[in-house]
Design an enzyme around this catalytic site. Structure first.
Site, PDB file in Angstrom:
ATOM      1  CB  VAL B  72      -0.882  -0.006   1.273  1.00  0.00           C
ATOM      2  CG1 VAL B  72      -1.807   1.199   1.297  1.00  0.00           C
ATOM      3  CG2 VAL B  72      -1.674  -1.308   1.368  1.00  0.00           C
ATOM      4  CB  CYS B  73       1.115   4.207  -2.184  1.00  0.00           C
ATOM      5  SG  CYS B  73       1.892   5.832  -2.154  1.00  0.00           S
ATOM      6  CB  VAL B  74       3.802   5.350   2.838  1.00  0.00           C
ATOM      7  CG1 VAL B  74       4.818   6.030   1.947  1.00  0.00           C
ATOM      8  CG2 VAL B  74       3.735   6.066   4.166  1.00  0.00           C
TER       9      VAL B  74
END
Lengths: 101, 114, 134
Positions: B72-74
């Site tokens: 998941v992209c931070v």
């Protein structure tokens, strides 16, 4: 090259843009998924556009999406049906993939 | 790459079914990267009605059964309130470099979105 | 955690250089795709890949001059396109037809771009290794 279109051609110009670039660029394949499958219906304006593009590009539609939308009896002749496994094969067969989001 | 959240758009379903078919055909999945509203696929707080598919646990099971890396992209996650504390099993939060690295390492990158 | 390259710094060490094309087809502000798309492009610069950006359809509006966003309380990210050169991202392509349909020409854009016909755009796309559209 595999081009994927997931938008209905009746509310969105994505299919037209894809065909403009992909067909003039020459060859490859178009896979219609999700609401994009409505472009594969015969006797429709979009269907006519797809039919005339068939000389330049191979057209596929994702059968589970076609069937889900109840258009399986109205599919344009020449559109090849694939399941998710066939979708995977198309991705493998082509050197790159562009999803026209 | 999955760019839309669950339920609103079909993108996540298409991506999952494509991923499953990919594994069934004997291919490997380097990574599934969740971006934009796609980060909402990762919250364990999701509770769909009992007669509906559970998009989140379906991804978790894919990770558990096949070791698929769910990233998941931070930055996208922080914007949308997805944190380590509400992350479903199998997901991890990391940077956008993970997406670019997948593009470099994998033979194909397929984007699902709106 | 802040925005990082995900623990992968200065390329992935593999020495592989691929052709990455980022295809921007959406207008800014109405949705977040343009802004978050730009964030991916900026990160990709750290990987020493052969990066190009394409602006098609409403994506050309991302490059429009004169964006003032104060009154909608959203950050104006259009100056970032001018900074791309500093990241060695210099291949910016715009489709001629997308401009013409919208009554625009290259002079209306924030940055110098190469204007391509639809056919040339299609040819360029075919030569890419990785195509990511927003």
């Amino acid at each position: 090259m595999l081009h994927i279109v997931n938008k209905s051609p009746f509310e969105n110009t994505t299919l037209a843009s894809c065909l403009r670039v992909a067909c003039k660029g020459g060859g490859g394949a178009l896979l219609l998924i999700e609401d994009g499958v409505y472009a594969a219906t015969k006797n429709s304006i979009a269907g006519n556009v797809v039919r005339s593009a068939m000389g330049d590009i191979q057209v596929y539609a994702l059968w589970p999406d076609v069937e889900a939308r109840g258009i399986q009896d109205r599919v344009l002749e020449g559109v090849k049906m694939v399941d998710y496994g066939g979708f995977v094969d198309l991705v493998v067969e082509h050197s790159n993939v562009q999803s026209w989001l | 790459m999955v760019n839309e959240g669950p339920y609103t758009h079909q993108a996540s379903d298409s991506a999952y079914l494509f991923a499953k078919a990919t594994l069934e055909k004997g291919h490997q999945i380097h990574r599934v990267f969740f971006y934009h509203d796609g980060v909402n696929n990762a919250t364990r707080l999701t509770e769909p009605p009992q007669d509906d598919r559970n998009v989140v646990t379906r991804w978790s099971k894919l990770a558990e059964d096949h070791g698929v890396d769910l990233v998941v992209c931070v930055a996208a996650a922080m914007r949308r309130g997805i944190r380590d504390e509400n992350l479903a099993p199998g997901f991890r939060i990391s940077g956008l470099g993970q997406l670019v690295e997948s593009g470099i390492q994998a033979d194909r990158l397929v984007v699902f979105g709106d | 955690m802040n925005e990082t390259t995900g623990g992968i710094e200065d390329g992935d060490g593999s020495g592989i250089v691929k052709k990455f094309m980022f295809v921007n087809r959406k207008a800014p502000y109405g949705t977040i795709y343009a802004l978050e798309g730009l964030e991916v492009v900026l990160i990709s610069a750290a990987f020493d890949q052969d990066v190009s950006m394409v602006f098609l359809d409403d994506g050309v509006y991302q490059l429009a001059k004169g964006q003032h966003t104060k009154a909608i309380d959203v950050k104006n990210f259009s100056p970032t396109y001018r900074a791309l050169e500093g990241y060695d991202i210099e291949k910016l392509y715009v489709e001629r037809e997308s401009l013409e349909i919208r009554g625009l020409n290259a002079g209306d854009l924030l940055v110098p771009v190469e204007v391509l016909s639809s056919a040339a755009m299609g040819d360029l796309m075919k030569t890419q290794d990785v195509v990511i559209g927003f």
